[in-house]
Scaffold this motif. Structure first.
Motif, PDB file in Angstrom:
ATOM      1  N   LEU A  20       0.980  -1.101   0.095  1.00  0.00           N
ATOM      2  CA  LEU A  20      -0.141  -0.004   0.041  1.00  0.00           C
ATOM      3  C   LEU A  20       0.897   1.301  -0.033  1.00  0.00           C
ATOM      4  CD1 LEU A  20      -1.805  -2.262   1.010  1.00  0.00           C
ATOM      5  CD2 LEU A  20      -2.991  -0.663   2.529  1.00  0.00           C
ATOM      6  N   HIS A  21       0.430   2.260  -0.666  1.00  0.00           N
ATOM      7  CA  HIS A  21       1.344   3.323  -0.927  1.00  0.00           C
ATOM      8  C   HIS A  21       0.740   4.664  -0.393  1.00  0.00           C
ATOM      9  CE1 HIS A  21       5.321   4.582  -1.957  1.00  0.00           C
ATOM     10  NE2 HIS A  21       4.909   5.659  -2.540  1.00  0.00           N
ATOM     11  N   VAL A  22       1.301   5.331   0.258  1.00  0.00           N
ATOM     12  CA  VAL A  22       0.697   6.697   0.983  1.00  0.00           C
ATOM     13  C   VAL A  22       0.957   7.923  -0.032  1.00  0.00           C
ATOM     14  CG1 VAL A  22       0.468   8.161   2.913  1.00  0.00           C
ATOM     15  CG2 VAL A  22       0.907   6.048   3.405  1.00  0.00           C
ATOM     16  N   VAL A  23      -0.067   8.495  -0.402  1.00  0.00           N
ATOM     17  CA  VAL A  23      -0.153   9.711  -1.364  1.00  0.00           C
ATOM     18  C   VAL A  23      -1.086  10.659  -0.622  1.00  0.00           C
ATOM     19  CG1 VAL A  23      -0.031   8.159  -3.275  1.00  0.00           C
ATOM     20  CG2 VAL A  23      -2.222   8.722  -2.527  1.00  0.00           C
ATOM     21  N   ALA A  24      -0.536  12.082  -1.324  1.00  0.00           N
ATOM     22  CA  ALA A  24      -1.570  13.098  -0.692  1.00  0.00           C
ATOM     23  C   ALA A  24      -1.714  14.045  -1.962  1.00  0.00           C
ATOM     24  CB  ALA A  24      -0.869  13.715   0.354  1.00  0.00           C
ATOM     25  N   SER A  25      -1.943  13.435  -2.972  1.00  0.00           N
ATOM     26  CA  SER A  25      -2.332  14.350  -4.363  1.00  0.00           C
ATOM     27  C   SER A  25      -2.765  13.326  -5.501  1.00  0.00           C
ATOM     28  CB  SER A  25      -1.123  15.076  -4.834  1.00  0.00           C
ATOM     29  OG  SER A  25      -0.191  14.242  -5.394  1.00  0.00           O
ATOM     30  N   LEU A  26      -3.610  13.692  -6.247  1.00  0.00           N
ATOM     31  CA  LEU A  26      -3.884  13.015  -7.539  1.00  0.00           C
ATOM     32  C   LEU A  26      -2.644  12.550  -8.259  1.00  0.00           C
ATOM     33  CD1 LEU A  26      -6.081  11.596  -9.365  1.00  0.00           C
ATOM     34  CD2 LEU A  26      -6.526  13.780 -10.114  1.00  0.00           C
TER      35      LEU A  26
END
Length: 314
Positions: free
Chosen positions: A115-121
């Protein structure tokens, strides 16, 4: 409840405890959450390699359920921590702050879900193209490092769900089962809670830190260092001094020095809740008690079920 995330990870509830430096850098919290049917996540970022190795062994001895490990990929010890995680055959990686592509084949070969944490599209689409199994999407309400854009969980999660084929774990602004239900309604397949798990006996932070979370109002957090790599933390003497310096026109160098002078460790381990970085999300304003982590997972699941039935009855 079955969702793509519960099926992917082999967990009972769509509830994931967020990795938090110090707060979840221990076996007890991870074991309690996983044994209750959610997924605990070990925050490996601040850990020494030997402590990390020992903690993984303790977790495996304490639970047969799936658990996750978070490693910031741009950290100075990332390569060594990744090697240890590989040797331990961890079931789930919840990686952040770096590109996953070069690591995926090695971990996929041993059956690890990534699982990868992202904070933008933009970063969500890059992670999908790299081949990760699912996304954790952080909105602006989240503690620690939310999106510099300050786009809320409500909007960002919906945008990512509509733009990718991957299952999404929503994160930011949730402290109860009603909040979980709301994000599932947006199309998320599970929800990650961080700040709520600080208010547990198992969280590895100073009692003063936990009390600060309990005392926080809904407007009791702020973003520090906007324009660079912002941190959401509870308001205290440090944030007041920093924001006053910003208003007075302090130079970037002066602000950087002030920012560096305070640390999360100062608050989390030493209990300096006035001048340390009290990382926590806006959901602190919804938290009123300290509850054992396993009991909390069961309570969240019951609240989620109640919210679902309420909506079905309308």
């Amino acid at each position: 409840m079955k969702t793509r995330i519960t099926e992917l990870l082999g967990i009972e509830h769509p509830i994931i405890q967020a990795a938090m430096s110090w707060a979840s850098s221990n076996a007890a919290l991870v074991i309690a959450v996983s044994n209750a049917g959610g997924m605990g996540v070990l925050g490996a970022g601040p850990m020494r390699p030997e402590d990390f190795r020992t903690c993984l062994a303790d977790i495996k001895a304490g639970t047969a359920k799936p658990f996750g490990v978070n490693i910031p990929l741009n950290g100075a010890r990332a390569a060594e921590l990744l090697d240890i995680a590989y040797e331990a055959r961890i079931p789930v990686m919840v990686a952040s702050q770096g590109g996953p592509r070069e690591h995926l084949a090695r971990f996929r070969a041993i059956g690890t879900k990534w699982l990868h944490v992202v904070a933008s599209l933009e970063h969500a689409l890059k992670a999908e193209a790299a081949g990760v199994d699912a996304l954790v999407v952080d909105g602006a309400e989240a503690g620690g490092h939310p999106p510099p854009s300050e786009v809320t969980t409500l909007v960002l999660v919906r945008r990512v769900v509509r733009s990718t084929r991957l299952a999404v774990v929503a994160s930011g602004g949730v402290a109860d089962g009603a909040g979980i239900a709301a994000l599932l309604a947006l199309g998320a397949e599970a929800v990650q809670l961080g700040t709520r798990f600080i208010a547990t006996p198992e969280a590895g932070v100073h009692p003063a830190y936990k009390q600060a979370v309990l005392d926080a109002a809904v407007d009791g957090s702020t973003l520090v260092a906007r324009g660079s790599m912002p941190v959401r933390q509870l308001k205290n003497a440090f944030t007041e001094k920093y924001e006053a310096a910003e208003r007075a026109g302090a130079s970037p160098e002066e602000l950087a020095a002030m920012f560096k002078a305070a640390s999360l460790r100062q608050a989390a381990l030493e209990g300096d809740v006035a001048w340390g970085k009290l990382e926590a999300g806006q959901s602190a304003g919804l938290i009123e008690d300290i509850v054992p982590a396993g009991e909390l997972v069961r309570r969240l699941a019951a609240e989620l079920d109640a919210a679902r039935h309420r909506l079905a009855s309308l």
